[in-house]
Scaffold this active site. Structure first.
Site, mmCIF file in Angstrom:
data_model
loop_
_atom_site.group_PDB
_atom_site.id
_atom_site.type_symbol
_atom_site.label_atom_id
_atom_site.label_comp_id
_atom_site.label_asym_id
_atom_site.label_seq_id
_atom_site.Cartn_x
_atom_site.Cartn_y
_atom_site.Cartn_z
ATOM 1 N N ASP A 3 0.865 -1.175 0.000
ATOM 2 C CA ASP A 3 0.000 0.000 0.000
ATOM 3 C C ASP A 3 0.916 1.244 0.000
ATOM 4 O O ASP A 3 2.088 1.154 0.394
ATOM 5 C CB ASP A 3 -0.844 -0.045 1.281
ATOM 6 C CG ASP A 3 -1.581 1.242 1.542
ATOM 7 O OD1 ASP A 3 -2.239 1.749 0.620
ATOM 8 O OD2 ASP A 3 -1.485 1.752 2.680
ATOM 9 N N ASP A 5 -0.350 5.041 0.840
ATOM 10 C CA ASP A 5 -0.676 5.990 1.916
ATOM 11 C C ASP A 5 -0.645 5.337 3.292
ATOM 12 O O ASP A 5 -1.367 4.375 3.558
ATOM 13 C CB ASP A 5 -2.076 6.591 1.696
ATOM 14 C CG ASP A 5 -2.078 7.563 0.535
ATOM 15 O OD1 ASP A 5 -1.241 8.472 0.547
ATOM 16 O OD2 ASP A 5 -2.917 7.404 -0.372
ATOM 17 N N GLY A 46 -10.347 7.115 -0.721
ATOM 18 C CA GLY A 46 -10.475 7.894 -1.956
ATOM 19 C C GLY A 46 -10.861 9.322 -1.641
ATOM 20 O O GLY A 46 -11.836 9.581 -0.931
ATOM 21 N N GLY A 47 -10.063 10.266 -2.158
ATOM 22 C CA GLY A 47 -10.276 11.673 -1.829
ATOM 23 C C GLY A 47 -11.621 12.201 -2.285
ATOM 24 O O GLY A 47 -12.287 12.949 -1.547
ATOM 25 N N HIS A 73 -11.628 17.750 -5.601
ATOM 26 C CA HIS A 73 -10.652 16.665 -5.620
ATOM 27 C C HIS A 73 -9.668 16.813 -6.780
ATOM 28 O O HIS A 73 -8.478 16.492 -6.638
ATOM 29 C CB HIS A 73 -11.338 15.289 -5.663
ATOM 30 C CG HIS A 73 -10.365 14.169 -5.499
ATOM 31 N ND1 HIS A 73 -10.086 13.259 -6.482
ATOM 32 C CD2 HIS A 73 -9.538 13.856 -4.461
ATOM 33 C CE1 HIS A 73 -9.148 12.426 -6.054
ATOM 34 N NE2 HIS A 73 -8.806 12.765 -4.834
ATOM 35 N N LYS A 76 -7.246 19.309 -5.492
ATOM 36 C CA LYS A 76 -6.452 18.681 -4.417
ATOM 37 C C LYS A 76 -5.398 17.740 -5.007
ATOM 38 O O LYS A 76 -4.258 17.659 -4.535
ATOM 39 C CB LYS A 76 -7.386 17.919 -3.464
ATOM 40 C CG LYS A 76 -6.692 17.140 -2.363
ATOM 41 C CD LYS A 76 -6.480 15.695 -2.746
ATOM 42 C CE LYS A 76 -5.499 15.019 -1.832
ATOM 43 N NZ LYS A 76 -5.209 13.632 -2.233
ATOM 44 N N ASP A 171 -1.542 -0.489 6.174
ATOM 45 C CA ASP A 171 -1.532 0.207 7.461
ATOM 46 C C ASP A 171 -2.926 0.345 8.077
ATOM 47 O O ASP A 171 -3.032 0.829 9.195
ATOM 48 C CB ASP A 171 -0.958 1.625 7.293
ATOM 49 C CG ASP A 171 -1.897 2.509 6.496
ATOM 50 O OD1 ASP A 171 -2.224 2.145 5.340
ATOM 51 O OD2 ASP A 171 -2.357 3.532 7.029
#
Ligand code: XBP
Ligand code: MG
Length: 246
Positions: A3, A5, A46-47, A73, A76, A171
């Protein structure tokens, strides 16, 4: 299969959160996500979906929030890609050492993330070197985001490997669910945002990747793979053997 993030990189609190807030500010909106609120909002991956879920809490009509979330988004994403290019996002301690050790042992590397391709590729290239990961699956390729297993399944397809050959390293609970639904063994390396989540289904839980001189604590080791204070090749091999019944 890594992963991004919260796992390869420390990107949420001082990275994505800051980029979301800058996008709100530029759009003339009063909304700002503080560290604690952002921790709650991380439950939605997901943003775009995260912004949408936030405005849903504020009772914004569905169509309005869908349009606003998409626009915010997009901005961003540009802001975060720039932050990544400028070197504002760091690998988690011990990640570089683990990648080097894996490569040295001939282990193939892949990424399965729900992040957007626009920033994922420049970030991985800058921090770890272009082409370091043989397969990189982002939100742009996966039809559904984690906890759906799409990203992991696509990465397995790209590697042409069965799930039993590719442990996932994540994480968060969303990442764990995705990896397990794809049939992977899953190592969780917790961080400040995720240490209280329910990782009962994980195959190994550590509080960090661990470094020589700064060992990680083992929080759960149901298969008895006994990491030596760090996530290393031997531990991942024992885990793969144990979860594939070898
Ligand atoms: C990460 C995410 C991502 C990031 C933001 O989940 O949910 O949405 O927070 O990235 P995971 P985007 O680590 O489980 O893949 O804004 O590009 O979606
Ligand atoms: Mg993550």
């Amino acid at each position: 299969m890594f992963d991004v993030d919260g796992t390869l990189v420390d990107s949420e609190r001082d990275g994505h959160r800051v980029a979301f807030n800058r996008a709100f500010e530029e759009a003339g909106l009063p909304d700002r996500w503080d560290v604690e609120l952002y921790g709650e909002l991380l439950a939605v991956t997901g943003g775009d979906r995260r912004i949408n879920a936030y405005f849903q809490r504020r009772d914004m009509p569905e169509e309005e929030r869908a349009v606003l979330a998409r626009r915010l988004h997009a901005r961003k994403t540009e802001i975060f890609a720039e932050m990544a290019k400028q070197g504002e996002i760091e690998p988690r301690p011990g990640v570089n050492e683990l990648l080097e050790e894996l490569e040295g042992a001939g282990v193939r590397l892949a990424v399965a993330t729900t992040g957007t391709a626009t920033w994922v590729h420049p970030l991985l290239d800058r921090l770890f070197g272009a082409g370091r990961f043989e397969v990189v699956v982002t939100a742009n390729e996966a039809p559904k985001l984690k906890p759906d297993p799409s990203a992991h399944l696509l990465a397995l397809e790209g590697l042409r490997l069965p799930a039993a050959a590719a442990p996932g390293i994540e994480d968060s609970l969303n990442g764990l669910r995705a990896a397990k639904s794809a049939g992977l063994a899953c190592v969780i390396v917790v961080n400040d945002y995720t240490h209280d989540q329910d990782f009962t289904a994980a195959d190994l839980i550590l509080d960090g990747f661990g470094l020589h001189g700064a060992p990680a604590s083992v929080l759960s080791d149901p298969h008895g793979v006994d990491p030596p204070g760090r996530l290393d090749v031997g531990t991942l091999r024992r885990l793969t053997a144990s979860s594939s019944g070898a």
